[in-house]
Design a protein around this motif. Structure first.
Motif, PDB file in Angstrom:
ATOM      1  N   ASN A  31      -0.774   5.341  -1.728  1.00  0.00           N
ATOM      2  CA  ASN A  31      -1.347   4.484  -2.803  1.00  0.00           C
ATOM      3  C   ASN A  31      -0.821   3.140  -3.003  1.00  0.00           C
ATOM      4  O   ASN A  31      -1.516   2.373  -3.256  1.00  0.00           O
ATOM      5  CB  ASN A  31      -1.516   5.149  -4.141  1.00  0.00           C
ATOM      6  CG  ASN A  31      -2.523   6.423  -4.165  1.00  0.00           C
ATOM      7  OD1 ASN A  31      -3.331   6.613  -3.298  1.00  0.00           O
ATOM      8  ND2 ASN A  31      -2.132   7.257  -5.065  1.00  0.00           N
ATOM      9  N   ARG A  32       0.455   3.098  -2.619  1.00  0.00           N
ATOM     10  CA  ARG A  32       1.242   1.671  -2.611  1.00  0.00           C
ATOM     11  C   ARG A  32       0.905   0.776  -1.458  1.00  0.00           C
ATOM     12  O   ARG A  32       1.548  -0.277  -1.152  1.00  0.00           O
ATOM     13  CB  ARG A  32       2.694   1.925  -2.921  1.00  0.00           C
ATOM     14  CG  ARG A  32       2.911   2.562  -4.401  1.00  0.00           C
ATOM     15  CD  ARG A  32       4.453   2.709  -4.642  1.00  0.00           C
ATOM     16  NE  ARG A  32       4.535   3.172  -5.924  1.00  0.00           N
ATOM     17  CZ  ARG A  32       5.750   3.399  -6.336  1.00  0.00           C
ATOM     18  NH1 ARG A  32       6.917   3.122  -5.465  1.00  0.00           N
ATOM     19  NH2 ARG A  32       5.972   3.964  -7.566  1.00  0.00           N
ATOM     20  N   GLY A  33      -0.138   1.381  -0.414  1.00  0.00           N
ATOM     21  CA  GLY A  33      -0.655   0.668   0.382  1.00  0.00           C
ATOM     22  C   GLY A  33       0.106   0.703   1.916  1.00  0.00           C
ATOM     23  O   GLY A  33      -0.060   0.098   3.009  1.00  0.00           O
ATOM     24  N   TYR A  34       1.051   1.793   1.888  1.00  0.00           N
ATOM     25  CA  TYR A  34       1.576   2.317   3.098  1.00  0.00           C
ATOM     26  C   TYR A  34       0.857   3.136   3.829  1.00  0.00           C
ATOM     27  O   TYR A  34       1.110   3.782   4.971  1.00  0.00           O
ATOM     28  CB  TYR A  34       2.846   2.549   2.859  1.00  0.00           C
ATOM     29  CG  TYR A  34       3.906   1.602   2.376  1.00  0.00           C
ATOM     30  CD1 TYR A  34       4.561   0.756   3.263  1.00  0.00           C
ATOM     31  CD2 TYR A  34       4.247   1.390   1.022  1.00  0.00           C
ATOM     32  CE1 TYR A  34       5.428  -0.430   2.667  1.00  0.00           C
ATOM     33  CE2 TYR A  34       5.015   0.444   0.658  1.00  0.00           C
ATOM     34  CZ  TYR A  34       5.693  -0.445   1.412  1.00  0.00           C
ATOM     35  OH  TYR A  34       6.321  -1.543   0.948  1.00  0.00           O
ATOM     36  N   GLY A  35      -0.327   3.717   3.539  1.00  0.00           N
ATOM     37  CA  GLY A  35      -1.267   4.607   4.200  1.00  0.00           C
ATOM     38  C   GLY A  35      -2.500   4.097   4.161  1.00  0.00           C
ATOM     39  O   GLY A  35      -2.839   3.338   3.181  1.00  0.00           O
ATOM     40  N   THR A  36      -3.284   4.502   5.135  1.00  0.00           N
ATOM     41  CA  THR A  36      -4.734   4.260   5.150  1.00  0.00           C
ATOM     42  C   THR A  36      -5.451   4.839   3.669  1.00  0.00           C
ATOM     43  O   THR A  36      -5.280   5.741   3.375  1.00  0.00           O
ATOM     44  CB  THR A  36      -5.472   4.772   6.536  1.00  0.00           C
ATOM     45  OG1 THR A  36      -5.269   5.881   6.473  1.00  0.00           O
ATOM     46  CG2 THR A  36      -4.723   3.867   7.578  1.00  0.00           C
ATOM     47  N   GLY A  37      -6.748   4.359   3.690  1.00  0.00           N
ATOM     48  CA  GLY A  37      -7.626   4.894   2.516  1.00  0.00           C
ATOM     49  C   GLY A  37      -8.044   3.670   1.587  1.00  0.00           C
ATOM     50  O   GLY A  37      -8.837   3.872   0.874  1.00  0.00           O
ATOM     51  N   HIS A  38      -7.175   2.487   1.493  1.00  0.00           N
ATOM     52  CA  HIS A  38      -7.627   1.530   0.623  1.00  0.00           C
ATOM     53  C   HIS A  38      -7.280   0.310   1.760  1.00  0.00           C
ATOM     54  O   HIS A  38      -6.241   0.301   2.478  1.00  0.00           O
ATOM     55  CB  HIS A  38      -6.643   1.242  -0.406  1.00  0.00           C
ATOM     56  CG  HIS A  38      -6.688   2.426  -1.469  1.00  0.00           C
ATOM     57  ND1 HIS A  38      -7.827   2.791  -2.192  1.00  0.00           N
ATOM     58  CD2 HIS A  38      -5.685   3.295  -1.714  1.00  0.00           C
ATOM     59  CE1 HIS A  38      -7.744   3.591  -2.831  1.00  0.00           C
ATOM     60  NE2 HIS A  38      -6.377   4.019  -2.620  1.00  0.00           N
ATOM     61  N   GLY A  39      -8.317  -0.721   1.542  1.00  0.00           N
ATOM     62  CA  GLY A  39      -8.280  -1.873   2.175  1.00  0.00           C
ATOM     63  C   GLY A  39      -7.251  -2.814   1.657  1.00  0.00           C
ATOM     64  O   GLY A  39      -6.968  -2.741   0.555  1.00  0.00           O
ATOM     65  N   GLN A  40      -6.423  -3.429   2.601  1.00  0.00           N
ATOM     66  CA  GLN A  40      -5.366  -4.349   2.275  1.00  0.00           C
ATOM     67  C   GLN A  40      -5.409  -5.942   2.404  1.00  0.00           C
ATOM     68  O   GLN A  40      -6.052  -6.171   3.649  1.00  0.00           O
ATOM     69  CB  GLN A  40      -3.814  -3.943   2.863  1.00  0.00           C
ATOM     70  CG  GLN A  40      -3.562  -2.570   2.585  1.00  0.00           C
ATOM     71  CD  GLN A  40      -3.322  -2.105   1.120  1.00  0.00           C
ATOM     72  OE1 GLN A  40      -2.570  -3.083   0.419  1.00  0.00           O
ATOM     73  NE2 GLN A  40      -3.455  -1.136   0.512  1.00  0.00           N
ATOM     74  N   ALA A  41      -5.209  -6.763   1.679  1.00  0.00           N
ATOM     75  CA  ALA A  41      -5.163  -8.240   2.092  1.00  0.00           C
ATOM     76  C   ALA A  41      -4.276  -8.485   3.274  1.00  0.00           C
ATOM     77  O   ALA A  41      -4.563  -9.445   3.939  1.00  0.00           O
ATOM     78  CB  ALA A  41      -4.732  -9.126   0.943  1.00  0.00           C
ATOM     79  N   SER A  42      -3.026  -7.934   3.340  1.00  0.00           N
ATOM     80  CA  SER A  42      -2.177  -8.164   4.542  1.00  0.00           C
ATOM     81  C   SER A  42      -1.640  -6.664   4.663  1.00  0.00           C
ATOM     82  O   SER A  42      -1.375  -5.799   4.048  1.00  0.00           O
ATOM     83  CB  SER A  42      -0.945  -9.196   4.101  1.00  0.00           C
ATOM     84  OG  SER A  42      -0.476  -8.820   2.978  1.00  0.00           O
ATOM     85  N   THR A  43      -1.146  -6.426   6.008  1.00  0.00           N
ATOM     86  CA  THR A  43      -0.442  -5.234   6.371  1.00  0.00           C
ATOM     87  C   THR A  43       0.749  -5.199   5.700  1.00  0.00           C
ATOM     88  O   THR A  43       1.418  -6.112   5.555  1.00  0.00           O
ATOM     89  CB  THR A  43      -0.437  -4.922   7.940  1.00  0.00           C
ATOM     90  OG1 THR A  43       0.351  -6.224   8.472  1.00  0.00           O
ATOM     91  CG2 THR A  43      -1.813  -5.278   8.624  1.00  0.00           C
ATOM     92  N   PRO A  44       1.378  -3.845   5.525  1.00  0.00           N
ATOM     93  CA  PRO A  44       2.811  -3.742   4.759  1.00  0.00           C
ATOM     94  C   PRO A  44       3.630  -3.906   5.684  1.00  0.00           C
ATOM     95  O   PRO A  44       3.550  -3.672   7.076  1.00  0.00           O
ATOM     96  CB  PRO A  44       2.530  -2.325   4.310  1.00  0.00           C
ATOM     97  CG  PRO A  44       1.784  -1.624   5.087  1.00  0.00           C
ATOM     98  CD  PRO A  44       0.755  -2.638   5.455  1.00  0.00           C
ATOM     99  N   ASN A  45       4.789  -4.670   5.317  1.00  0.00           N
ATOM    100  CA  ASN A  45       5.955  -5.064   6.237  1.00  0.00           C
ATOM    101  C   ASN A  45       7.150  -3.881   6.088  1.00  0.00           C
ATOM    102  O   ASN A  45       7.052  -3.096   5.230  1.00  0.00           O
ATOM    103  CB  ASN A  45       6.677  -6.022   5.785  1.00  0.00           C
ATOM    104  CG  ASN A  45       5.904  -7.336   5.858  1.00  0.00           C
ATOM    105  OD1 ASN A  45       5.063  -7.463   6.834  1.00  0.00           O
ATOM    106  ND2 ASN A  45       5.986  -8.364   4.860  1.00  0.00           N
ATOM    107  N   GLY A  46       7.792  -3.758   7.322  1.00  0.00           N
ATOM    108  CA  GLY A  46       8.839  -2.684   7.617  1.00  0.00           C
ATOM    109  C   GLY A  46       8.405  -1.348   7.768  1.00  0.00           C
ATOM    110  O   GLY A  46       9.055  -0.197   7.768  1.00  0.00           O
ATOM    111  N   LEU A  47       7.074  -1.028   7.813  1.00  0.00           N
ATOM    112  CA  LEU A  47       6.591   0.483   8.178  1.00  0.00           C
ATOM    113  C   LEU A  47       6.737   0.730   9.413  1.00  0.00           C
ATOM    114  O   LEU A  47       6.312   0.161  10.450  1.00  0.00           O
ATOM    115  CB  LEU A  47       5.344   0.556   7.651  1.00  0.00           C
ATOM    116  CG  LEU A  47       4.468   1.944   7.736  1.00  0.00           C
ATOM    117  CD1 LEU A  47       5.324   2.785   6.573  1.00  0.00           C
ATOM    118  CD2 LEU A  47       3.129   1.995   7.423  1.00  0.00           C
ATOM    119  N   GLY A  48       7.592   2.016   9.843  1.00  0.00           N
ATOM    120  CA  GLY A  48       7.787   2.460  11.017  1.00  0.00           C
ATOM    121  C   GLY A  48       7.631   4.073  11.332  1.00  0.00           C
ATOM    122  O   GLY A  48       7.058   4.720  10.411  1.00  0.00           O
ATOM    123  N   ALA A  49       7.898   4.465  12.538  1.00  0.00           N
ATOM    124  CA  ALA A  49       7.628   5.706  12.753  1.00  0.00           C
ATOM    125  C   ALA A  49       8.422   6.776  11.883  1.00  0.00           C
ATOM    126  O   ALA A  49       7.831   7.850  11.676  1.00  0.00           O
ATOM    127  CB  ALA A  49       8.165   5.760  14.420  1.00  0.00           C
TER     128      ALA A  49
END
Length: 245
Positions: A192-210
């Protein structure tokens, strides 16, 4: 490699036998799949030893790679990344919702970390709803993850308020159960904080990795395994509560 993709234009006896074998494989069962892969591996090894010519090996490698497998230089078939699974879904009236989310996580783990996190959240949701359905309890399709997790655990006497004999009633187990519930809710919050799909984001989250995707996937599997193991266990506390005194 589902059997619908294994179609041949000719009706040779060996191809017909192989088609019948492929249709008899339960492709949702890891043990069935592993045995089927041994058959494909024998075919590859036989072809290499016999000096088969043409592009047959490349043509076989393409669908295998699509399903997360590779053929090494010796002709052995191995998983690039072992498939995610829960131990046993055979007792469920309909495991399709859980299987669909497992497949999505598997697909996204290597190249879509946000997608894997979103699917991990959906796996928890699908498992909670499956538990409620199997227990014959109502399902609120609009309920949020915290409420679903609480309802599902309560349905299996895995909530903190449950009074059960044996290890399930100890403070130690209740602490573990509380932690597992917090894990499930944490995955939903991460998404819900934008690190997973399901909500459109104005910009992609930084630092998300495998590692974040694997953390979410493995944590979701832990919760789902607990729920399904307890649902299946003939000695689980919820069954004694259901039976009454």
């Amino acid at each position: 490699m589902p059997p619908d993709e294994l179609r041949y234009e000719d009706s040779g006896a060996r191809r017909t036998v192989f088609q019948s074998y492929a249709q008899a494989v339960d492709w949702s069962d890891r043990s069935h799949v592993d045995r089927a892969l041994l058959v494909f591996e024998d075919l590859v090894l036989y072809g290499k030893r016999s000096g088969w010519e043409g592009t047959w090996l490349d043509e076989l490698a393409v669908p295998l790679e699509r399903d997360g497998l590779r053929i090494d230089e010796r002709g052995r078939i191995a998983w690039i990344q072992p498939p995610l699974r829960v131990q046993d879904l055979s007792g469920l009236s309909d495991p399709s919702g859980i299987l669909a989310e497992l497949q999505r996580i598997q697909r996204d783990l290597s190249n879509d970390h946000a997608g894997a996190i979103g699917s991990a959240k959906q796996l928890i949701e699908a498992t909670a709803k499956t538990v409620l359905r199997e227990r014959g309890l109502p399902i609120d399709e609009n309920a949020k993850i915290p409420a679903l997790v609480k309802q599902a655990q309560k349905a299996l006497a895995l909530d903190a308020s449950a009074i059960t004999p044996g290890p399930d009633g100890t403070d130690a187990v209740k602490k573990i159960l509380g932690g597992v519930a917090a894990i499930a809710v944490g995955i939903a919050e991460l998404r819900n904080r934008g690190y997973g799909t399901g909500h459109g984001q104005a910009s992609t989250p930084n630092g998300l990795g495998a590692r974040h995707a694997h953390l979410a996937a493995n944590a979701a599997l832990t919760w789902c395994e607990l729920m399904l193991d307890t649902l299946r266990d003939p000695e689980a506390p919820w069954r004694k509560t259901q039976a009454g005194p």
